[in-house]
Write a protein that holds these residues in place. Structure first.
Motif, PDB file in Angstrom:
ATOM      1  N   PRO A   1       0.819  -1.210   0.000  1.00 59.97           N
ATOM      2  CA  PRO A   1       0.000   0.000   0.000  1.00 59.97           C
ATOM      3  C   PRO A   1       0.854   1.262   0.000  1.00 59.97           C
ATOM      4  N   TYR A   2       0.355   2.313  -0.659  1.00 60.97           N
ATOM      5  CA  TYR A   2       1.035   3.594  -0.616  1.00 60.97           C
ATOM      6  C   TYR A   2       0.743   4.256   0.717  1.00 60.97           C
ATOM      7  N   LEU A   3       1.775   4.776   1.360  1.00 65.71           N
ATOM      8  CA  LEU A   3       1.601   5.478   2.626  1.00 65.71           C
ATOM      9  C   LEU A   3       2.427   6.764   2.591  1.00 65.71           C
ATOM     10  N   SER A   4       1.788   7.873   2.888  1.00 66.82           N
ATOM     11  CA  SER A   4       2.499   9.141   2.969  1.00 66.82           C
ATOM     12  C   SER A   4       3.215   9.229   4.322  1.00 66.82           C
ATOM     13  N   LYS A   5       4.079  10.214   4.458  1.00 66.37           N
ATOM     14  CA  LYS A   5       4.764  10.414   5.736  1.00 66.37           C
ATOM     15  C   LYS A   5       3.757  10.684   6.850  1.00 66.37           C
ATOM     16  N   ARG A   6       2.730  11.447   6.542  1.00 60.39           N
ATOM     17  CA  ARG A   6       1.708  11.743   7.548  1.00 60.39           C
ATOM     18  C   ARG A   6       0.980  10.472   7.977  1.00 60.39           C
ATOM     19  N   GLU A   7       0.681   9.608   7.042  1.00 66.22           N
ATOM     20  CA  GLU A   7       0.006   8.355   7.377  1.00 66.22           C
ATOM     21  C   GLU A   7       0.901   7.437   8.202  1.00 66.22           C
ATOM     22  N   ILE A   8       2.190   7.422   7.883  1.00 65.13           N
ATOM     23  CA  ILE A   8       3.133   6.617   8.659  1.00 65.13           C
ATOM     24  C   ILE A   8       3.222   7.144  10.089  1.00 65.13           C
ATOM     25  N   GLU A   9       3.268   8.463  10.247  1.00 62.33           N
ATOM     26  CA  GLU A   9       3.301   9.059  11.579  1.00 62.33           C
ATOM     27  C   GLU A   9       2.035   8.696  12.353  1.00 62.33           C
ATOM     28  N   ALA A  10       0.893   8.669  11.675  1.00 61.56           N
ATOM     29  CA  ALA A  10      -0.366   8.332  12.339  1.00 61.56           C
ATOM     30  C   ALA A  10      -0.361   6.884  12.819  1.00 61.56           C
ATOM     31  N   ILE A  11       0.195   5.986  12.022  1.00 62.03           N
ATOM     32  CA  ILE A  11       0.301   4.588  12.434  1.00 62.03           C
ATOM     33  C   ILE A  11       1.204   4.470  13.655  1.00 62.03           C
ATOM     34  N   ALA A  12       2.318   5.182  13.629  1.00 64.43           N
ATOM     35  CA  ALA A  12       3.246   5.149  14.763  1.00 64.43           C
ATOM     36  C   ALA A  12       2.568   5.659  16.033  1.00 64.43           C
ATOM     37  N   THR A  13       1.781   6.704  15.906  1.00 69.71           N
ATOM     38  CA  THR A  13       1.069   7.249  17.063  1.00 69.71           C
ATOM     39  C   THR A  13       0.119   6.217  17.648  1.00 69.71           C
ATOM     40  N   ARG A  14      -0.580   5.483  16.797  1.00 73.57           N
ATOM     41  CA  ARG A  14      -1.478   4.425  17.277  1.00 73.57           C
ATOM     42  C   ARG A  14      -0.711   3.350  18.018  1.00 73.57           C
ATOM     43  N   VAL A  15       0.447   2.980  17.484  1.00 69.02           N
ATOM     44  CA  VAL A  15       1.261   1.941  18.113  1.00 69.02           C
ATOM     45  C   VAL A  15       1.777   2.419  19.470  1.00 69.02           C
ATOM     46  N   VAL A  16       2.313   3.636  19.517  1.00 67.00           N
ATOM     47  CA  VAL A  16       2.862   4.169  20.763  1.00 67.00           C
ATOM     48  C   VAL A  16       1.760   4.344  21.805  1.00 67.00           C
ATOM     49  N   ASN A  17       0.585   4.801  21.400  1.00 66.49           N
ATOM     50  CA  ASN A  17      -0.526   4.944  22.336  1.00 66.49           C
ATOM     51  C   ASN A  17      -0.949   3.592  22.899  1.00 66.49           C
ATOM     52  N   ALA A  18      -0.992   2.578  22.046  1.00 64.94           N
ATOM     53  CA  ALA A  18      -1.331   1.232  22.511  1.00 64.94           C
ATOM     54  C   ALA A  18      -0.262   0.711  23.469  1.00 64.94           C
ATOM     55  N   TYR A  19       0.987   1.013  23.158  1.00 57.58           N
ATOM     56  CA  TYR A  19       2.092   0.615  24.034  1.00 57.58           C
ATOM     57  C   TYR A  19       1.960   1.300  25.397  1.00 57.58           C
TER      58      TYR A  19
END
Length: 244
Positions: free
Chosen positions: A2-20
């Motif tokens: 899938p294509y992912l922009s930098k903003r989308e990658i940052e959003a995924i990271a935020t979800r992961v860190v919040n879950a952590y």
């Protein structure tokens, strides 16, 4: 893929860190750092195994989404190891005394990020003609700040950096050591105070200084990066006319 922009990658990271953060139970307080082992084993439910992955040390990590055999080494002799689709395989030399812990942490989260993207986009990673059976992290593939010809590895490196060095945590750590919100110049010779504070932030986050400098530059929190060459500021390059 899938294509992912930098903003989308940052959003995924935020979800992961919040879950952590919810998992480790910090009662609302911000975490001090992301522990790769806890992230991988407790949050993602994956296994970590350490082995010798190559003779020359060029391969730092491996993972796969399905059962597949890979070649590793014992006493310099090749043997087969079977990845089960839920294992992160890491070069054992990264855990030896004197090894850079930041390199180990980046490799661990790099391989975990492959698995995270597979969890989020299962259809895109379904087996097919272009399906990659094994994802290898090499010495060159983790240099996400340079030219990246493999877009899968570029995307994974960006996600890795965003998980290990989330913006809010970076700002908090920089403030704690007395750094300005934006570092004007990173230079151990001409700005030693700022450099030492920067090095403390890298140590506190468990990342390498190179990875942190690149992350800060990409976030617009670092103006001039002389980490590799502290004398670049005063080096005078001759004009073409002076060569003749």
């Amino acid at each position: 893929m899938p294509y992912l922009s930098k903003r989308e990658i940052e959003a995924i990271a935020t979800r992961v860190v919040n879950a952590y953060q919810r998992m480790v139970g910090t009662t609302g307080a911000m975490i001090q750092r992301v522990c790769p082992e806890v992230l991988i084993q407790n949050l993602l439910g994956l296994n970590i195994t350490y082995r010798t992955l190559s003779i020359d040390g060029s391969i730092l990590g491996m993972t796969a989404f399905d059962q597949v055999g890979v070649r590793i080494y014992e006493n310099k002799y090749p043997i087969h190891f079977y990845l089960d689709g839920k294992t992160v395989l890491i070069e054992s030399a990264l855990t030896e005394p004197g090894a850079n812990p930041g390199r180990l942490h980046f490799t661990l989260v790099h391989e975990a990020s492959h698995q995270i993207l597979k969890m989020l986009f299962p259809k895109e990673y379904a087996p097919g003609i272009n399906h990659r059976h094994v994802y290898c992290c090499t010495d060159s593939s983790i240099r996400y700040g340079g030219r990246q010809v493999d877009w899968e590895e570029w995307r994974v490196n960006m996600l890795t950096a965003a998980i290990l060095m989330p913006l809010d945590l970076l700002v908090k750590q920089m403030k704690a050591v007395g750094l300005d919100p934006k570092i004007r110049m990173l230079n151990r010779v001409f700005a030693p105070k700022e450099y030492q504070a920067f090095a403390t932030v890298a140590e506190n986050l468990g990342v390498s200084k190179a990875a942190l400098s690149i992350r800060l530059k990409q976030l617009g929190l670092l103006t001039r990066n002389d980490l590799k060459d502290p004398y670049a500021l005063v080096r005078v390059e001759p004009d073409e006319e002076e060569l003749f």
